[in-house]
Design an enzyme around this catalytic site. Sequence first.
Site, PDB file in Angstrom:
ATOM      1  N   CYS A   1      -5.410  -4.345   0.977  1.00  0.00           N
ATOM      2  CA  CYS A   1      -5.308  -4.753   2.378  1.00  0.00           C
ATOM      3  C   CYS A   1      -6.378  -5.804   2.660  1.00  0.00           C
ATOM      4  O   CYS A   1      -7.518  -5.695   2.225  1.00  0.00           O
ATOM      5  CB  CYS A   1      -5.489  -3.619   3.365  1.00  0.00           C
ATOM      6  SG  CYS A   1      -4.256  -2.333   3.220  1.00  0.00           S
TER       7      CYS A   1
ATOM      8  N   ARG B   1      -4.666  -9.455  -1.668  1.00  0.00           N
ATOM      9  CA  ARG B   1      -5.152  -8.084  -1.520  1.00  0.00           C
ATOM     10  C   ARG B   1      -4.024  -7.104  -1.203  1.00  0.00           C
ATOM     11  O   ARG B   1      -4.236  -5.886  -1.195  1.00  0.00           O
ATOM     12  CB  ARG B   1      -6.213  -8.009  -0.421  1.00  0.00           C
ATOM     13  CG  ARG B   1      -7.409  -8.910  -0.649  1.00  0.00           C
ATOM     14  CD  ARG B   1      -8.404  -8.767   0.470  1.00  0.00           C
ATOM     15  NE  ARG B   1      -9.004  -7.448   0.465  1.00  0.00           N
ATOM     16  CZ  ARG B   1     -10.079  -7.111  -0.219  1.00  0.00           C
ATOM     17  NH1 ARG B   1     -10.696  -8.006  -0.968  1.00  0.00           N
ATOM     18  NH2 ARG B   1     -10.560  -5.894  -0.167  1.00  0.00           N
TER      19      ARG B   1
ATOM     20  N   TRP C   1      -1.405  -3.405   1.730  1.00  0.00           N
ATOM     21  CA  TRP C   1      -0.938  -2.751   0.508  1.00  0.00           C
ATOM     22  C   TRP C   1      -0.763  -1.291   0.904  1.00  0.00           C
ATOM     23  O   TRP C   1      -1.735  -0.594   1.192  1.00  0.00           O
ATOM     24  CB  TRP C   1      -1.962  -2.908  -0.617  1.00  0.00           C
ATOM     25  CG  TRP C   1      -1.475  -2.408  -1.937  1.00  0.00           C
ATOM     26  CD1 TRP C   1      -0.690  -3.081  -2.834  1.00  0.00           C
ATOM     27  CD2 TRP C   1      -1.734  -1.124  -2.534  1.00  0.00           C
ATOM     28  NE1 TRP C   1      -0.439  -2.295  -3.932  1.00  0.00           N
ATOM     29  CE2 TRP C   1      -1.067  -1.096  -3.776  1.00  0.00           C
ATOM     30  CE3 TRP C   1      -2.449   0.003  -2.135  1.00  0.00           C
ATOM     31  CZ2 TRP C   1      -1.104   0.008  -4.627  1.00  0.00           C
ATOM     32  CZ3 TRP C   1      -2.484   1.104  -2.974  1.00  0.00           C
ATOM     33  CH2 TRP C   1      -1.816   1.092  -4.210  1.00  0.00           C
TER      34      TRP C   1
ATOM     35  N   ASN D   1      -8.526  -1.229   6.346  1.00  0.00           N
ATOM     36  CA  ASN D   1      -8.365  -1.195   4.895  1.00  0.00           C
ATOM     37  C   ASN D   1      -9.074   0.056   4.415  1.00  0.00           C
ATOM     38  O   ASN D   1     -10.243   0.250   4.728  1.00  0.00           O
ATOM     39  CB  ASN D   1      -9.000  -2.449   4.275  1.00  0.00           C
ATOM     40  CG  ASN D   1      -9.131  -2.355   2.766  1.00  0.00           C
ATOM     41  OD1 ASN D   1      -8.369  -1.649   2.115  1.00  0.00           O
ATOM     42  ND2 ASN D   1     -10.102  -3.060   2.213  1.00  0.00           N
ATOM     43  N   GLY D   2      -8.367   0.915   3.679  1.00  0.00           N
ATOM     44  CA  GLY D   2      -8.978   2.163   3.205  1.00  0.00           C
ATOM     45  C   GLY D   2      -8.036   3.323   3.467  1.00  0.00           C
ATOM     46  O   GLY D   2      -6.850   3.124   3.726  1.00  0.00           O
TER      47      GLY D   2
ATOM     48  N   GLU E   1      -5.046  -6.697 -23.317  1.00  0.00           N
ATOM     49  CA  GLU E   1      -5.014  -7.596 -22.161  1.00  0.00           C
ATOM     50  C   GLU E   1      -3.731  -8.445 -22.165  1.00  0.00           C
ATOM     51  O   GLU E   1      -3.126  -8.667 -21.117  1.00  0.00           O
ATOM     52  CB  GLU E   1      -6.273  -8.474 -22.155  1.00  0.00           C
ATOM     53  CG  GLU E   1      -6.332  -9.531 -21.074  1.00  0.00           C
ATOM     54  CD  GLU E   1      -6.324  -8.982 -19.645  1.00  0.00           C
ATOM     55  OE1 GLU E   1      -6.336  -7.759 -19.463  1.00  0.00           O
ATOM     56  OE2 GLU E   1      -6.294  -9.795 -18.714  1.00  0.00           O
TER      57      GLU E   1
ATOM     58  N   LYS F   1      -0.920  -8.406 -19.145  1.00  0.00           N
ATOM     59  CA  LYS F   1      -0.461  -9.608 -18.427  1.00  0.00           C
ATOM     60  C   LYS F   1       1.062  -9.621 -18.351  1.00  0.00           C
ATOM     61  O   LYS F   1       1.634  -9.914 -17.312  1.00  0.00           O
ATOM     62  CB  LYS F   1      -0.946 -10.899 -19.101  1.00  0.00           C
ATOM     63  CG  LYS F   1      -2.437 -11.174 -19.081  1.00  0.00           C
ATOM     64  CD  LYS F   1      -3.040 -11.394 -17.720  1.00  0.00           C
ATOM     65  CE  LYS F   1      -3.424 -10.115 -17.060  1.00  0.00           C
ATOM     66  NZ  LYS F   1      -4.729  -9.935 -16.551  1.00  0.00           N
TER      67      LYS F   1
ATOM     68  N   GLU G   1       2.249  -6.895 -15.854  1.00  0.00           N
ATOM     69  CA  GLU G   1       1.942  -7.182 -14.452  1.00  0.00           C
ATOM     70  C   GLU G   1       2.878  -8.216 -13.841  1.00  0.00           C
ATOM     71  O   GLU G   1       3.328  -8.044 -12.717  1.00  0.00           O
ATOM     72  CB  GLU G   1       0.508  -7.735 -14.329  1.00  0.00           C
ATOM     73  CG  GLU G   1      -0.569  -6.698 -14.433  1.00  0.00           C
ATOM     74  CD  GLU G   1      -1.932  -7.315 -14.163  1.00  0.00           C
ATOM     75  OE1 GLU G   1      -2.372  -8.164 -14.950  1.00  0.00           O
ATOM     76  OE2 GLU G   1      -2.554  -6.941 -13.167  1.00  0.00           O
TER      77      GLU G   1
ATOM     78  N   HIS H   1       1.847   5.352 -36.487  1.00  0.00           N
ATOM     79  CA  HIS H   1       1.786   6.750 -36.052  1.00  0.00           C
ATOM     80  C   HIS H   1       2.734   7.039 -34.890  1.00  0.00           C
ATOM     81  O   HIS H   1       2.578   8.060 -34.214  1.00  0.00           O
ATOM     82  CB  HIS H   1       0.343   7.115 -35.675  1.00  0.00           C
ATOM     83  CG  HIS H   1      -0.591   7.062 -36.844  1.00  0.00           C
ATOM     84  ND1 HIS H   1      -0.534   7.954 -37.885  1.00  0.00           N
ATOM     85  CD2 HIS H   1      -1.581   6.183 -37.157  1.00  0.00           C
ATOM     86  CE1 HIS H   1      -1.458   7.649 -38.788  1.00  0.00           C
ATOM     87  NE2 HIS H   1      -2.110   6.570 -38.368  1.00  0.00           N
TER      88      HIS H   1
ATOM     89  N   LYS I   1      -4.943  -7.157  -5.736  1.00  0.00           N
ATOM     90  CA  LYS I   1      -6.024  -7.577  -6.620  1.00  0.00           C
ATOM     91  C   LYS I   1      -7.223  -6.637  -6.564  1.00  0.00           C
ATOM     92  O   LYS I   1      -7.845  -6.353  -7.570  1.00  0.00           O
ATOM     93  CB  LYS I   1      -6.469  -8.997  -6.276  1.00  0.00           C
ATOM     94  CG  LYS I   1      -7.461  -9.525  -7.299  1.00  0.00           C
ATOM     95  CD  LYS I   1      -7.449 -11.009  -7.373  1.00  0.00           C
ATOM     96  CE  LYS I   1      -8.306 -11.516  -8.508  1.00  0.00           C
ATOM     97  NZ  LYS I   1      -7.684 -11.269  -9.829  1.00  0.00           N
TER      98      LYS I   1
HETATM   99  C1  AGP Z   1      -5.918  -7.439 -13.916  1.00  0.00           C
HETATM  100  O1  AGP Z   1      -4.953  -8.404 -14.115  1.00  0.00           O
HETATM  101  C2  AGP Z   1      -5.582  -6.470 -12.864  1.00  0.00           C
HETATM  102  N1  AGP Z   1      -5.372  -7.127 -11.620  1.00  0.00           N
HETATM  103  C3  AGP Z   1      -6.414  -5.197 -12.797  1.00  0.00           C
HETATM  104  O2  AGP Z   1      -6.239  -4.508 -13.990  1.00  0.00           O
HETATM  105  C4  AGP Z   1      -7.922  -5.334 -12.516  1.00  0.00           C
HETATM  106  O3  AGP Z   1      -8.572  -5.886 -13.617  1.00  0.00           O
HETATM  107  C5  AGP Z   1      -8.496  -3.949 -12.184  1.00  0.00           C
HETATM  108  O4  AGP Z   1      -7.887  -3.484 -11.012  1.00  0.00           O
HETATM  109  C6  AGP Z   1      -9.994  -3.950 -12.030  1.00  0.00           C
HETATM  110  O5  AGP Z   1     -10.405  -4.795 -11.009  1.00  0.00           O
HETATM  111  P1  AGP Z   1     -11.925  -5.178 -10.838  1.00  0.00           P
HETATM  112  O6  AGP Z   1     -12.335  -5.973 -12.024  1.00  0.00           O
HETATM  113  O7  AGP Z   1     -11.982  -5.946  -9.567  1.00  0.00           O
HETATM  114  O8  AGP Z   1     -12.688  -3.882 -10.765  1.00  0.00           O
END
Ligand code: AGP
Length: 608
Positions: free
Chosen positions: A2, A27, A75, A101-102, A481, A485, A488, A504, A603
Amino acid sequence: MCGIVGYTGPRDAGPVLLDGLRRLEYRGYDSAGIALVTEDGDLFVEKRAGKVAVLTDALGGGPPTAGVGLGHTRWATHGRPSDLNAHPHSDCSGRITVVHNGIVENFRELRDELVAGGHTLRSETDTEVVAHLVEDAYEGDLAAAVRAALGRLQGAYALVVMHRDEPDRLVGARLNAPLIVGVGDGESFLASDAAAIVAYTKRVIFLADGDVADIRPGSAVVTDRSGAVLDRPIDEIQWSAEAAEKGGYAHFMLKEIHEQPAALTAAMTGRLRGDAVCLEELDPIAKRLAGIDRVEMIACGTAYYASLVGAALFQEWLGVPARSTVASEFRYSPPPIDARTLVIAVTQSGETADTIAAARLAGDRGAIVVALTNTVGSAITRESHASVFLQAGPEVAVAATKTFVTQVATVVMLAADVARRLGRLPAEKDRELVEALRRLPSQAARTIEKAASIEEVAGRYASAAGYMYIGRSFGYPAALEGALKIKEISYLHAEGYAAGELKHGPISLLDPEVPLVAVATRSAVYEKLISNLMEGKARDARVLAVATEGDTQIERLATDVFWVPDTLEPLSTILAVIPLQLFAYYVAVKRGRDVDQPRNLAKSVTVE
Ligand code: AGP
């Protein structure tokens, strides 16, 4: 999670809020809304499920002229995304509006109490109770009413509250969710982060947990929840509004991938001195570092993958046990922690609730806590004895790219500096590392120059049913990673696996529709990785390898190869991930996905 923004001053508030919401949209983008007190003294509210663009369309010719207002991009946590559940929320009288937000954890109990007291609550959200609590407490002073209401709330909040009858005033408050005050010339702002307001002012106050900010056009007063005035410093934002613009790129993600050489340079600025890595941020805790006997790294998502590189190096260079744990799990089985434990919290945003909670637990048990974050003034810096900043500049795309590579570079520097301070890193090794670090930005640039050929390869793999990413040692975090990507932004299944584990179980997933993506850069584990690659090839999987320039063997084994320059093994994660970022980007584009704002994500994850 948010985004919230508030404005009071001589400008027309509506466009300022809509501009702020567009910049905060990363956000959360389940709904968006604004509330204004118009020139005629009326309260105007418009809110819509969907993105800020839907709200803007609904506003047609634009919002009415106003000098004060607040806005929100959501969000969803409590209550599905809908017009009704969109913020702002109002009290029964329709004079008080709130954005939040929260999570208000005790909202059910508060809701029952408010309904029993005669209030009518219309939405399914936890937030709406706040408007009604403020309504009950209001006796002509909005800040006093907000402070009284805060005493009833359990959970986390960044709030902005407005009252129609006090039309130049906004009151904000924070607890475990970010909120800053923007101090302009005859105007004031409240926002989740600086991106929303940096076009108007670079002077900000980073509010601390428990702070209440009472802003008017020419003043910003910060108090605690009892009303005692606090002296909070004004900081200067070091980047410009242009840094948070797309700058001609189709997406923020693509722009941020291309910014990686510059971000790496910035991350190293001031930290490579002669032949040694020196992080002066560690100076104040140098004495305590001398006694450490274990290292615990905590992080989530992409930051967790970066921390794996750090844990491996701390263990190798310091010769003490070091490991990384996903922050959300750390608390359920906390390791032995005492004053000799170095805990490193890695978080781009500095606001990730799971990481903050884990860092707090570690601090409470006496550990030395170091934050590694991109965000000056963020919550994690308050949980830490020292903060090391990524210096990567703002990252807007939900999928992290430049902050991953700078996190890896910075954890490598952190491990090297601590090892040097403890006399455990030979000068020769330090020198070799510094030289390799200095080469990284131009090597990253060379890798990005191959974007067109990566796009072409992505075209041939974009219709895959899923992907299996494998790596060993420092190639493993890159595989994790790379797979994240894809997941996501293209909504395709991708497994990131330790290459040795393939046999395995997950090898059963491989077939001609599920390619194997192998991080096969030059390393001590190269031959073993090649064996795993061959296991995939034998199952008819197409093999896409990331390999070191000059490797003649891999060309014969893989279907396609992404070439990266040679570097030291711990830094290979950085170069190996770049083609995988570009690959994921182009696959998502070819599948028509919303690259910068993928579904269901936000994010900054400020809920546990
Ligand atoms: C990465 O592409 C993601 N958006 C997510 O995994 C992110 O890295 C994670 O939420 C941690 O965020 P931060 O580094 O702000 O703590």
